[in-house]
Motif scaffolding. Structure first.
Motif, mmCIF file in Angstrom:
data_model
loop_
_atom_site.group_PDB
_atom_site.id
_atom_site.type_symbol
_atom_site.label_atom_id
_atom_site.label_comp_id
_atom_site.label_asym_id
_atom_site.label_seq_id
_atom_site.Cartn_x
_atom_site.Cartn_y
_atom_site.Cartn_z
ATOM 1 N N LYS A 37 -11.939 -13.009 -51.853
ATOM 2 C CA LYS A 37 -10.789 -13.267 -52.221
ATOM 3 C C LYS A 37 -9.860 -14.224 -51.474
ATOM 4 C CE LYS A 37 -7.392 -9.633 -50.921
ATOM 5 N NZ LYS A 37 -6.512 -8.413 -51.130
ATOM 6 N N CYS A 38 -8.926 -14.828 -52.210
ATOM 7 C CA CYS A 38 -7.937 -15.625 -51.396
ATOM 8 C C CYS A 38 -7.296 -14.860 -50.481
ATOM 9 C CB CYS A 38 -7.270 -16.728 -52.204
ATOM 10 S SG CYS A 38 -6.203 -17.910 -51.527
ATOM 11 N N THR A 39 -6.947 -15.383 -48.912
ATOM 12 C CA THR A 39 -6.094 -14.847 -48.148
ATOM 13 C C THR A 39 -4.920 -15.510 -47.552
ATOM 14 O OG1 THR A 39 -7.708 -15.713 -46.502
ATOM 15 C CG2 THR A 39 -8.226 -13.549 -47.074
ATOM 16 N N CYS A 40 -5.037 -16.716 -47.779
ATOM 17 C CA CYS A 40 -3.792 -17.881 -47.264
ATOM 18 C C CYS A 40 -3.832 -18.975 -48.204
ATOM 19 C CB CYS A 40 -3.885 -17.943 -45.926
ATOM 20 S SG CYS A 40 -5.437 -19.043 -45.347
ATOM 21 N N ILE A 41 -2.709 -19.664 -48.136
ATOM 22 C CA ILE A 41 -2.655 -20.983 -48.999
ATOM 23 C C ILE A 41 -1.626 -21.825 -48.319
ATOM 24 C CG2 ILE A 41 -0.466 -20.023 -50.300
ATOM 25 C CD1 ILE A 41 -1.719 -21.229 -52.800
ATOM 26 N N ALA A 42 -1.925 -23.359 -48.542
ATOM 27 C CA ALA A 42 -1.093 -24.416 -47.925
ATOM 28 C C ALA A 42 -1.269 -25.495 -48.985
ATOM 29 C CB ALA A 42 -1.604 -24.834 -46.684
ATOM 30 N N VAL A 43 -0.408 -26.387 -49.057
ATOM 31 C CA VAL A 43 -0.422 -27.461 -49.941
ATOM 32 C C VAL A 43 0.284 -28.825 -49.234
ATOM 33 C CG1 VAL A 43 1.868 -26.904 -50.919
ATOM 34 C CG2 VAL A 43 0.290 -28.141 -52.453
ATOM 35 N N SER A 44 -0.211 -29.953 -49.890
ATOM 36 C CA SER A 44 0.324 -31.036 -49.412
ATOM 37 C C SER A 44 0.426 -32.092 -50.551
ATOM 38 C CB SER A 44 -0.564 -31.798 -48.177
ATOM 39 O OG SER A 44 -1.911 -32.028 -48.627
ATOM 40 N N LYS A 45 0.768 -33.334 -50.188
ATOM 41 C CA LYS A 45 0.718 -34.283 -51.359
ATOM 42 C C LYS A 45 -0.574 -34.296 -51.874
ATOM 43 C CE LYS A 45 1.837 -38.952 -52.445
ATOM 44 N NZ LYS A 45 2.095 -40.402 -51.831
ATOM 45 N N ARG A 46 -1.784 -34.238 -51.251
ATOM 46 C CA ARG A 46 -2.987 -34.592 -51.715
ATOM 47 C C ARG A 46 -3.869 -33.208 -51.965
ATOM 48 N NH1 ARG A 46 -7.678 -38.221 -48.939
ATOM 49 N NH2 ARG A 46 -9.123 -38.375 -50.536
ATOM 50 N N TRP A 47 -3.746 -32.279 -51.130
ATOM 51 C CA TRP A 47 -4.765 -30.921 -50.934
ATOM 52 C C TRP A 47 -3.774 -29.891 -51.330
ATOM 53 C CZ3 TRP A 47 -9.334 -32.802 -50.492
ATOM 54 C CH2 TRP A 47 -9.670 -33.796 -49.643
ATOM 55 N N THR A 77 -16.477 -23.926 -43.394
ATOM 56 C CA THR A 77 -16.838 -22.653 -42.760
ATOM 57 C C THR A 77 -16.502 -22.145 -41.422
ATOM 58 O OG1 THR A 77 -19.093 -23.533 -42.072
ATOM 59 C CG2 THR A 77 -18.664 -22.668 -44.256
ATOM 60 N N HIS A 78 -16.385 -20.926 -41.302
ATOM 61 C CA HIS A 78 -15.662 -20.485 -40.044
ATOM 62 C C HIS A 78 -16.441 -19.055 -39.616
ATOM 63 C CE1 HIS A 78 -12.393 -22.870 -41.590
ATOM 64 N NE2 HIS A 78 -12.191 -23.300 -40.390
ATOM 65 N N LYS A 79 -17.221 -19.285 -38.633
ATOM 66 C CA LYS A 79 -17.878 -18.058 -38.322
ATOM 67 C C LYS A 79 -16.895 -16.939 -37.313
ATOM 68 C CE LYS A 79 -22.367 -20.390 -38.302
ATOM 69 N NZ LYS A 79 -23.641 -20.589 -37.455
ATOM 70 N N GLU A 80 -15.811 -17.335 -37.083
ATOM 71 C CA GLU A 80 -14.922 -16.842 -36.260
ATOM 72 C C GLU A 80 -14.374 -15.712 -37.059
ATOM 73 O OE1 GLU A 80 -15.662 -20.825 -35.009
ATOM 74 O OE2 GLU A 80 -14.877 -19.869 -36.561
ATOM 75 N N GLY A 81 -14.764 -15.410 -38.209
ATOM 76 C CA GLY A 81 -13.702 -14.161 -38.991
ATOM 77 C C GLY A 81 -13.062 -15.035 -40.394
ATOM 78 N N ALA A 82 -12.291 -14.018 -40.930
ATOM 79 C CA ALA A 82 -11.767 -14.348 -42.046
ATOM 80 C C ALA A 82 -10.618 -15.427 -41.872
ATOM 81 C CB ALA A 82 -10.983 -13.276 -42.880
ATOM 82 N N VAL A 83 -10.113 -16.341 -42.758
ATOM 83 C CA VAL A 83 -9.228 -17.306 -42.611
ATOM 84 C C VAL A 83 -7.732 -16.472 -42.968
ATOM 85 C CG1 VAL A 83 -8.292 -19.473 -43.307
ATOM 86 C CG2 VAL A 83 -10.681 -19.235 -43.236
ATOM 87 N N SER A 84 -6.727 -16.576 -41.853
ATOM 88 C CA SER A 84 -5.573 -15.873 -41.875
ATOM 89 C C SER A 84 -4.447 -16.870 -42.396
ATOM 90 C CB SER A 84 -5.453 -14.934 -40.779
ATOM 91 O OG SER A 84 -5.518 -15.623 -39.476
ATOM 92 N N ARG A 85 -4.535 -17.868 -41.684
ATOM 93 C CA ARG A 85 -3.574 -18.833 -41.923
ATOM 94 C C ARG A 85 -4.164 -20.327 -41.987
ATOM 95 N NH1 ARG A 85 1.328 -16.672 -43.276
ATOM 96 N NH2 ARG A 85 1.268 -14.843 -42.335
ATOM 97 N N VAL A 86 -3.427 -21.382 -42.740
ATOM 98 C CA VAL A 86 -3.747 -22.540 -42.880
ATOM 99 C C VAL A 86 -2.627 -23.525 -42.868
ATOM 100 C CG1 VAL A 86 -4.126 -22.325 -45.395
ATOM 101 C CG2 VAL A 86 -5.329 -24.252 -44.252
ATOM 102 N N ALA A 87 -2.588 -24.617 -42.473
ATOM 103 C CA ALA A 87 -1.440 -25.680 -42.312
ATOM 104 C C ALA A 87 -2.199 -27.008 -42.504
ATOM 105 C CB ALA A 87 -0.691 -25.485 -41.242
ATOM 106 N N CYS A 88 -1.605 -27.906 -43.619
ATOM 107 C CA CYS A 88 -1.950 -29.257 -43.835
ATOM 108 C C CYS A 88 -1.038 -30.193 -43.119
ATOM 109 C CB CYS A 88 -2.176 -29.567 -45.255
ATOM 110 S SG CYS A 88 -3.066 -28.708 -46.161
ATOM 111 N N CYS A 89 -1.628 -31.171 -42.399
ATOM 112 C CA CYS A 89 -0.776 -32.111 -41.855
ATOM 113 C C CYS A 89 -0.083 -32.953 -42.939
ATOM 114 C CB CYS A 89 -1.467 -32.892 -40.752
ATOM 115 S SG CYS A 89 -0.443 -34.044 -39.725
#
Length: 1131
Positions: free
Chosen positions: A36-46, A71-83
């Protein structure tokens, strides 16, 4: 009628959900319980969605087309931020505390690559990510209060830049508690913790504490940029405080004032406009809300947004006002860009909301065709609609059009409420106001009963006849379109300079983007043709129309057509015009075609009466004879002349004009100005000129080629609609008999096909006639029964299925989904299909599925599982018959989409008929499977450990073989599994078929003892089976255990290094555990295997004896205690 609560006029904004993102999550497989989805971020394009499996999905917002998966082998994605200032960079935090910075390389069309991985926060929970607004720098905060900055050096800066940066990670500070939120603007970093807010000047390395009072809990803070018209005013800062309060702080960290919103939040919540539920509003006030705002986000100009477990709140902090608050439950996080809100819920669902003024929201609903929802919003926010003085977005014409789209039989309450609103906008006594007069004096439009828009130009004193000129037509229509502007930021559509010619060249593409879906049939197809047609006399275009009709019909006797008199042609044209007028006015008299159907009605009644006779009903040959006799009358009225020559001769004198009228009515386009008040000549002129330009296109689309036709090309057009008006009761009987003809293969044999002795046709001729029959009588066939008959009877003839799909496409060629198929992306089309539902068991959905598959391939099949059972796997198999692997992927996704306890019942319900199971099994074991040479040796026996190979569809295979079935089917399934080397399934089937000796033999070849003592393992039950297994182990142990490197080169018999191998000692130990050491030793001595046993076996047997002895003593003690207790109770 109950009164509807009205929202006060102080609320003029609303949150609206115009598109559902559930199909997107389904396509990304983020809607399952495992992922399931764990975090979310948005920008003009993405739009960035992090998952619990460690993947990051980047979806392009423009059409939701492009998808990048990181993909990330370091575990689940907890935070994401777009420039935001360079959208080629994304920062990701994992559950292990690592921060990964990606460069997407979209400009160079390369693959995304990791450019930095920071372990500064490893082992901690990253709670906040924030990008610099100018430089490539990421700020990171964790749960212990540590804040760091990552300076990014990329290939864009050149290789020399990396030599000057020695320390890319910089420790900013460590605050006293967990970091709740980070924000950055103009060189200042804002850090909000559980106790207070800090302001950091990252250039001068200075820190300030904002305010003197601490707090305890999650409270956010954000920068508030000033508008463009504010001159040199510095940005502000807003910090959340307990009790629904905010601090207003200047850019230097000094608290200016405290804003209290507690009492303002006592108003009732505003509804969220969504397609899922009708909006409701209660005007009862609630108690004041004392809230804690966990995060503050800047939203468009002058707005600050936050949320709690109860809802979403949007404030105007500078004027201390609540713009709105709405109840939205279970929000985990929200990402914003301008006026867009993407809400992530605790269950992993994502909802896309937009903050809009009420009038803009209503306008967008109208443009998308959501009539009832737009009306409800109008009635709820009627104060805001009335107070809109300019009403550029909602003119009266648009509201009148909205009312005309409502169903008077089921939505009378909405119509009444909308009429009241319209009366408030323009009272009856002001109908001649200056504004309306100015509009009426120039131009207006009316909506006919057929839904066609009629544009009327009233310039000066010109009459309707004068307005037919080329200049006035084009000018009035273009100005009329300007009355409904399409906002580029709403729909990304520009219609400012649409030329008259471009609209006609690309009519299918441009019509879908016009406001209200205004059809363009009132536009002249060619300016030169229209100008020439106006100059000619009535007799001239009558003659041309007659010649055009002659070219559309291929008569077997061309001389008879030339002998038709001019007055008869004029009567035929007059009849066309009257027929169109009668369709627009249902109250008019019955059509003349009804009188000419009397012979067909009588034959239909006679055929139904005969078929009700049990002697006929139970004899297929008698039924075929009855239907063959009836089919002559059907061919006479509706049949095409290519395969019904006798019908043409019979009906040449009676119904020649009738057939021509039906053909012309089916092929011609309705004129937009076909109003009863207009002249018939003008309507005929519009038909004639438009037909001259489009006849070749219509013929090419309506014609379906068939390579198996033995008697000539199938060049007849599809009859998807009746050529004349047929009564409902008559049409029901016609549909029943026509469908029965197709099911019993009763076709017109007027072309020389010879029947067999049993009355049936040769196979190739039957296929050809079936296709031809469908083309001629598609409007009289039950599409559901037709599909089932094709799947069962014509499974080996793909042309019949192709003809059926072509007919469905013709039937749905003007639907919004078909029109959007050219330009829209797959997700938007799937949303349109979802919004048009529920589909039930309608076969029309197959046409859209075929179009999706033809355009997008296999990727379009997986989302179609949402439409089950409207689309069945048998339908998908027909669509993918040229590529069975695509069908297999769909079936596997469909089964896995259900809970485990419901997968077997679902699969069993799909196996109709039962023979389908063998076909699906052969397909599953032959796709995404290991090579046969890796699983089967030269003698046909299993290779050691070959059952451990990965099979792509192993779950589906096991489900298929574990379903109940007869012995014959199970035996065929076992042969399939053995021939392809799927040994787990083969052993399972051997046990079900009571082939235990064969199962033990294959387990010995596989050399895996766990297959015996597992949950479903076949433990030997008799002494003979144990002896057989021991001899197998003795014969194969030496040969098996020195072949592969996995067992080593010097493994002795019974070595502990191979506890799962099938050796004599391991089987003997299994025997001792199963029957006990005292019974196992005599059996081993009888087989002569005691010398091959090691000391380990002796020790294990001693331990088993001790354990068995103690177990017996324990049981004896428990029995004695129970006995004493029972005797004491009797005493």
């Amino acid at each position: 009628m109950a009164s509807v609560p009205i929202i006060p006029d102080s609320y003029n904004h609303v949150l609206a959900e115009f598109e559902c993102l559930d199909p997107l999550l389904s396509a990304l497989r983020l809607d399952s319980s495992r992922l399931k989805c764990t975090c979310i971020a948005v920008s003009k394009r993405w739009l960035a969605l992090g998952s619990s499996g460690g993947g990051l999905n980047l979806i392009q917002k423009d059409g939701w087309k492009q998808r990048l998966f990181l993909t990330h082998k370091e575990g689940a994605v907890s935070r994401v931020a777009c420039c935001l200032h360079d959208e080629d960079y994304v920062a990701v935090a994992t559950s292990q505390g690592l921060v990964v910075v990606w460069e997407l390389n979209q400009e160079r069309r390369g693959k995304p690559e990791r450019i930095y991985v920071s372990s500064e926060h490893k082992g901690r929970k990253v709670t906040a990510l924030c990008w610099d607004t100018v430089a490539l720098r990421v700020f990171v905060g964790d749960h212990v209060g540590k804040v760091s900055a990552i300076k990014i050096n990329t290939s864009k800066q050149g290789k020399a830049a990396a030599t000057f940066v020695m320390f890319p990670v910089q420790i900013i500070t460590t605050v006293d508690s967990r970091v709740v939120q980070l924000d950055y603007l103009d060189g200042r970093l804002l850090i909000s913790s559980l106790t207070r807010t800090y302001l950091c000047d990252t250039e001068r390395q200075k820190f300030w504490k904002i305010g003197n009072k601490e707090r305890d809990g999650e409270f956010g803070a954000c920068f508030f940029p000033v508008g463009k018209n504010s001159g040199s005013q510095q940005p502000l800062i807003y910090c959340a405080r307990p009790g629904s309060r905010m601090w207003e702080v200047n850019f230097d960290g000094e608290v200016q004032s405290t804003h209290q919103f507690k009492q303002l939040l006592s108003s009732p919540p505003l509804p969220v406009v969504t397609l899922r539920l009708d909006p409701h509003y209660t005007n009862s006030s609630c108690s004041a809300q004392s809230l804690s705002f966990p995060k503050l986000l800047y939203l468009t100009e002058h707005c600050v947004m936050t949320w709690t477990e109860r809802g979403i709140y949007i404030f105007l902090p500078q004027s201390v006002e609540v713009l709105l608050w709405s109840e939205v439950k279970d929000i985990q996080d929200i990402a914003v860009y301008k006026s867009e809100l993407f809400c992530l819920h605790t269950n992993g669902k994502v909802v896309h909301l937009s903050l809009l003024p009420v009038d803009r929201c209503i306008e967008r609903l109208i443009r998308r065709g959501f009539w009832s929802l737009a009306t409800r919003v109008c009635c709820l926010f009627q104060n805001s609609v009335i107070s809109c003085r300019a009403r550029k977005s909602l003119p009266l014409e648009k509201l009148e059009h909205l009312k005309s789209q409502l169903d008077a039989s089921t939505q009378q309450d909405l119509i009444t409420q909308l009429e009241e609103l319209i009366s408030k906008l323009e009272p009856l006594d002001s109908a001649c106001s200056s504004r309306r007069s100015s509009i009426s004096s120039h131009e207006s439009f009316s909506v006919l009963d057929s839904g066609i828009y009629r544009v009327i130009s009233r310039r000066g004193s010109q009459s309707d006849e004068d307005s037919c000129s080329l200049h006035s037509q084009t000018f009035s229509e273009d100005e009329r379109l300007k009355e409904f502007p399409a906002h580029q930021e709403d729909e990304q559509v520009e219609l400012d300079n649409v030329s008259h010619a471009s609209v006609m060249v690309e009519a299918d593409r441009n019509e879908t983007f016009l406001p209200f879906s205004i059809p363009l049939s009132f536009r002249s197809p060619s300016p030169l043709v229209s100008l020439q047609a106006v100059k000619e006399s009535v007799s001239s275009f009558v003659r041309k129309t007659t010649e055009k009709i002659g070219t559309l019909h291929i008569s077997p006797d061309p001389r008879g057509r030339q002998e038709v008199k001019d007055d008869e042609q004029l009567q035929e044209l007059t009849f066309f015009s009257r027929k169109r007028k009668s369709e627009l006015e249902p109250q008019s008299c019955q059509l003349p075609e009804e009188d000419h159907l009397r012979h067909l009605k009588a034959a239909t009644a006679e055929a139904i009466a005969k078929l009700q006779d049990p002697l006929v009903l139970l004899e297929p040959q008698c039924m075929r004879r009855v239907l063959q006799e009836w089919l002559i009358y059907l061919d006479e009225k509706f049949g095409s002349k290519e395969h019904s020559a006798s019908s043409v001769k019979k009906s040449q004198t009676v119904s020649a004009e009738e057939e021509r009228a039906g053909r012309e009515e089916n092929l011609w386009l309705d004129p937009a100005d076909g109003d009863p008040a207009d002249k018939e000549e003008s309507g005929i002129l519009g038909d004639c000129t438009e037909k001259e330009n489009t006849d070749e296109t219509c013929a090419s689309k309506a014609t379906c080629e068939n390579g198996t036709d033995l008697k000539g090309p199938l060049d007849c057009c599809f009859q998807v609609s009746p050529p004349c008006v047929i009564e409902a009761a008559v049409q029901k009987d016609l549909v029943e008999l026509t469908t029965l003809c197709f099911e019993l293969c009763v076709f017109s044999c007027g072309n020389g096909e010879e029947e067999r002795a049993d009355g049936s046709l040769p196979l190739a001729a039957s296929w050809t006639l079936a296709c031809r029959f469908m083309r001629s009588y598609f409007f009289l066939l039950d599409l559901k029964r037709l599909k089932q008959c094709i799947i069962t009877t014509y499974a080996t003839c793909p042309d019949v299925w192709e003809t059926y799909i072509t007919g469905l496409k013709e039937l749905t060629c003007h639907s919004p989904v078909a029109l959007a198929m050219e330009n829209e992306d797959m997700l938007k089309i799937l949303r349109q299909l979802h919004d048009l539902g529920p589909w039930g068991d309608s076969p029309l959905l197959l046409a859209h599925a075929q179009r999706l598959y033809e355009k997008f391939g296999e990727t379009a099949l997986r989302p179609l599982i949402k439409f089950h059972p409207s689309i069945l796997p048998s339908d998908i198999k027909q669509l993918c018959r040229n590529d069975p692997a695509h069908f297999l992927a769909y079936l596997d996704s469909l089964v896995k989409s259900k809970p485990e306890d419901k997968r077997s019942p679902l699969l069993r319900s799909l196996l109709q008929p039962e023979s389908v199971r063998l076909d699906w099994l052969r397909l599953a074991v032959s796709r995404d499977a290991p090579q046969r040479a890796d699983t089967v040796d030269a003698e046909g026996n299993p290779r050691p450990r070959s059952h451990l190979f990965t099979w792509g569809y192993s779950q589906l295979i096991l489900l298929l073989i574990k379903l109940p079935g007869d012995f014959g089917t199970k035996g065929k399934m076992a042969d399939i599994c053995k021939s392809h080397g799927f040994w787990p399934g083969y052993i399972f089937l051997c046990l079900e078929l009571d082939r235990r000796i064969e199962a033990f033999t294959n387990i010995a070849h596989l050399d895996d003892l766990s297959l015996l003592n597992g949950e479903d393992g076949p433990i030997p039950e008799t002494a003979e089976e144990w002896k057989f297994l021991l001899h197998l182990a003795q014969n194969h142990s030496t040969a098996f255990h020195h072949r592969g490197p996995q067992n080593g080169d010097a493994v002795s018999n019974g070595s502990p290094s191979c506890p799962d191998c099938v050796t004599v000692e391991n089987v003997a130990l299994l025997l001792a555990k199963a029957v006990g050491p005292n019974r196992a030793l005599p059996l081993l001595q009888e087989c002569g295997l005691t010398l091959e046993l090691s000391e380990r076996f002796t020790g294990v047997c001693e331990i088993l004896r001790i354990a068995e002895k103690r177990q017996r003593a324990l049981i004896q003690s428990m029995l004695e205690r129970c006995d004493r207790f029972l005797w004491s109770q009797q005493a």
